[in-house]
Design an enzyme around this catalytic site. Sequence first.
Site, PDB file in Angstrom:
ATOM      1  N   TYR A 182      10.016  59.064  14.561  1.00  0.00           N
ATOM      2  CA  TYR A 182       9.268  60.583  14.994  1.00  0.00           C
ATOM      3  C   TYR A 182       9.019  61.261  14.260  1.00  0.00           C
ATOM      4  CZ  TYR A 182      14.449  61.418  13.972  1.00  0.00           C
ATOM      5  OH  TYR A 182      15.353  61.266  13.056  1.00  0.00           O
ATOM      6  N   HIS A 214      19.767  61.326  11.491  1.00  0.00           N
ATOM      7  CA  HIS A 214      20.800  62.255  12.177  1.00  0.00           C
ATOM      8  C   HIS A 214      21.396  61.584  12.529  1.00  0.00           C
ATOM      9  CE1 HIS A 214      22.825  63.638  15.978  1.00  0.00           C
ATOM     10  NE2 HIS A 214      22.855  62.216  16.389  1.00  0.00           N
ATOM     11  N   ARG A 217      16.600  68.796   7.950  1.00  0.00           N
ATOM     12  CA  ARG A 217      17.294  68.049   8.671  1.00  0.00           C
ATOM     13  C   ARG A 217      17.210  66.420   7.490  1.00  0.00           C
ATOM     14  NH1 ARG A 217      18.109  64.110  13.719  1.00  0.00           N
ATOM     15  NH2 ARG A 217      16.652  63.073  11.664  1.00  0.00           N
TER      16      ARG A 217
HETATM   17  C1  LIG Z   1      27.511  66.649  25.754  1.00  0.00           C
HETATM   18  C2  LIG Z   1      25.966  65.433  24.450  1.00  0.00           C
HETATM   19  N1  LIG Z   1      25.217  65.526  25.245  1.00  0.00           N
HETATM   20  C3  LIG Z   1      25.171  64.502  24.263  1.00  0.00           C
HETATM   21  C4  LIG Z   1      25.120  64.129  23.074  1.00  0.00           C
HETATM   22  C5  LIG Z   1      24.675  63.159  21.554  1.00  0.00           C
HETATM   23  N2  LIG Z   1      24.131  63.613  20.708  1.00  0.00           N
HETATM   24  C6  LIG Z   1      24.653  63.906  19.239  1.00  0.00           C
HETATM   25  S1  LIG Z   1      24.340  65.007  18.318  1.00  0.00           S
HETATM   26  C7  LIG Z   1      22.520  64.979  19.021  1.00  0.00           C
HETATM   27  C8  LIG Z   1      21.894  65.989  19.217  1.00  0.00           C
HETATM   28  C9  LIG Z   1      22.647  67.419  18.092  1.00  0.00           C
HETATM   29  O1  LIG Z   1      20.597  68.179  18.363  1.00  0.00           O
HETATM   30  P1  LIG Z   1      21.352  69.655  17.117  1.00  0.00           P
HETATM   31  O2  LIG Z   1      22.126  70.260  17.786  1.00  0.00           O
HETATM   32  O3  LIG Z   1      20.316  69.832  16.648  1.00  0.00           O
HETATM   33  O4  LIG Z   1      22.848  69.034  15.810  1.00  0.00           O
HETATM   34  P2  LIG Z   1      21.828  68.355  14.504  1.00  0.00           P
HETATM   35  O5  LIG Z   1      22.701  66.901  14.965  1.00  0.00           O
HETATM   36  O6  LIG Z   1      20.855  68.263  15.043  1.00  0.00           O
HETATM   37  O7  LIG Z   1      22.810  68.557  13.530  1.00  0.00           O
HETATM   38  C10 LIG Z   1      23.011  64.514  20.856  1.00  0.00           C
HETATM   39  C11 LIG Z   1      22.031  64.290  22.038  1.00  0.00           C
HETATM   40  C12 LIG Z   1      26.320  64.493  22.426  1.00  0.00           C
HETATM   41  N3  LIG Z   1      26.961  64.049  21.333  1.00  0.00           N
HETATM   42  N4  LIG Z   1      26.896  65.589  23.610  1.00  0.00           N
END
Ligand SMILES: Cc1ncc(C[n+]2csc(CCOP(=O)(O)OP(=O)(O)O)c2C)c(N)n1
Lengths: 368, 325
Positions: A275, A266, A262
């Site tokens: 980080y 985020h 990425r």
């Molecule tokens: C069940 C849940 N817990 C926490 C969140 C908050 N949250 C949004 S995106 C994210 C990280 C997601 O990481 P990843 O699965 O690697 O996807 P990326 O954002 O890197 O595409 C978090 C913790 C959420 N949306 N849903």
Amino acid sequence: MFDHKTLNKYKAIENKMYQVLDNEGKVILKDWKPDLSNAEIVQAYKDLLFERTVDLMAVSYQRQGRMFTYPPNLGQEAIHIAAGKVIRMEDWLVPAFRELGAWLAKGVSLWEIFLYFKGNEEGSKFINAPRMLPIAVPIASQLLHATGIAYAMKYNKENSAVFGFVGDGGTSEGDFHEALNFAAVWNAPVVFVIQNNQFAISVPLKMQTKSINLAVKGLAYDVPSVLVDGNDFFAMHDVLSYARKQALESGTPFLIEARTYRQGAHTTSDDPTRYRSKEEEEEWALKDPVQRLKGYLVRQGLWNPGQEDELIAGFKKAIDAEFEKAENFREYELDSVFDYMYHDLPDELKKQKNEYQNYLKLAKGGVK
Amino acid sequence: MKVMNLVQAINDALDLKLREDRGVLVYGEDVGVEGGVFRVTEGLQVKHGAERVFDSPLAESGIVGTALGMAITGMKPVVEMQFDGFVYPAMNQILSHVGRFRNRTRGKYSVPMVIRIPYGGGINALEHHSESPEAYFGHTPGLKVVIPSTPYDAKGLLIAAIEDPDPVIYLEPKRIYRAIKQEVPEEKFTIPIGKAKILSPGEHITVIAYGAMIREVQRAMVMAREKGIQVELIDLRTIWPIDRDTIRQSVQKTGRALIVTEAPKSYGPAAELISCINEEAFLSLEAPPTRLTGFDTVIPLPLGEKYYVITPDRILAEIEKLVNY
Ligand SMILES: Cc1ncc(C[n+]2csc(CCOP(=O)(O)OP(=O)(O)O)c2C)c(N)n1
Ligand SMILES: [Mg+2]
């Protein structure tokens, strides 16, 4: 070409990654030929550029205060454009929230995406994209929907595969594992795609899992699984095509770990300098998916980089026009808060809506 | 007509819908060969095949999440949670998606699915097998929640739930699964969702209950009648949306209301019903609307359950208090 033999060669358990292009866009596989025409490959490159341009503009709209939170796709475009080429009209696309190019290929309009991130559910109806689900915010929960849809497709003898997306962080959620397991036990034609972009917000992959990679997580469920270079358009296209074919022919699930990075934040509310290091970012910048396909095209004499500025200028105009459409979308009415909750609005909700309308009437009538 | 208990009536409704609609699928833990731990789905797999009535892996979020996926394609899954206390792993799917998909997609997708859950105490069970979680669902936008108290209603409400274009939580009072027998038509009929039923008319006080509490109230009513108290008993049948009309008319007539539920007290269904009475019939009230509910405690294991369960004597005591207020 990716086939059974290739699958056997790239064993996830041995941490082997399927890759076609090197960082300069040179083909590193012997006897490899693209299964797309030159025109299609050029189009794919334009699509990559388009997605990247949309993404940069979306971030700038957000910075201008014209849109709320937005999750950038920067660096992950090859996965999306390859998926967009493989996923057919009759297939289902079950997104997480970071697959912009694939949505567009499925028929989602840009103004809808902008409208959604401006804060209107009308933007997740995707009126011209049948078999496309809305984005899923609760991480990994959408994969179960993908498995259920796949059961229904098989039950109804439809020739249709389901593509379910998730991030690396999502592989820690229970629903990820339940979805793989149900799909395997049910022989349901789902292609699971993990976009391993190395981070879940600020949490690096090594805090997420002890597994040698994410693809191996499918093996325990007896789901064929492969680790792919997600910044390599050809590698992604090869594997996704194979996965679709195998899902339809044998009605079985497939798991792809697309290894990527990425490059952006985020979301627009995040600051990655907190980080991760500049060095790490620079290292990954060398593997940029757009540069790699461009390298291939230039090498093949299929692309003249001189034409790029003009192309992008044209994109920007078109994107601005779509954004304007979202900005001029009709006002959000009170009815829209209530009327989509149920097929027929229950009396209880009618009453709540009426009470609010009466309040408005009184307030406008000058009641202090 | 055929004499059926609740289990048989639910089985009959499932059988009928499976016969009538190829889109209906029935699955969950042990529902296939075993016919469910309460035998509600007994015989259905043999009749309708293992592609339509089957055991799923043991994962409630998986069961509900996949059912949602099927439902948005136009299928009509009817899934079973084995017990009330085991729906909790599926709450994310129910709260975050099942009740929201139609709204999120502005009606592009709908979720015509049913989640069946045996619920409630009084069966001498282990922990997590005696819960009354209806408030969670009633509080969740996008769902409908129904609870039958008789075999007749069980069949009619389940057929209505399966035919409803929106998701329905169908709670089954397991304590009276086999306790009540009744003549039930073998042909198809439905009970409208959102309509309560006056089980017996009375002048002095309205009692509102549902599920297994109906029988307890009826026992209290026999004693009340001996004391000259005429109770009007409303079987709520649908927890959400609440039938305000029936409640209003009744309380306007009697001026007194008692709500009886086995769910914990605070923020529970009884509180909601009392609010409804205050909104609808305040000027008719002769006494404060009152609730007799479970405690705000964990429902005790069997040896302690006698303190928690609501008995006819306790109901009678509340009725008398209210009538003499
Ligand atoms: C069940 C849940 N817990 C926490 C969140 C908050 N949250 C949004 S995106 C994210 C990280 C997601 O990481 P990843 O699965 O690697 O996807 P990326 O954002 O890197 O595409 C978090 C913790 C959420 N949306 N849903
Ligand atoms: Mg990630």
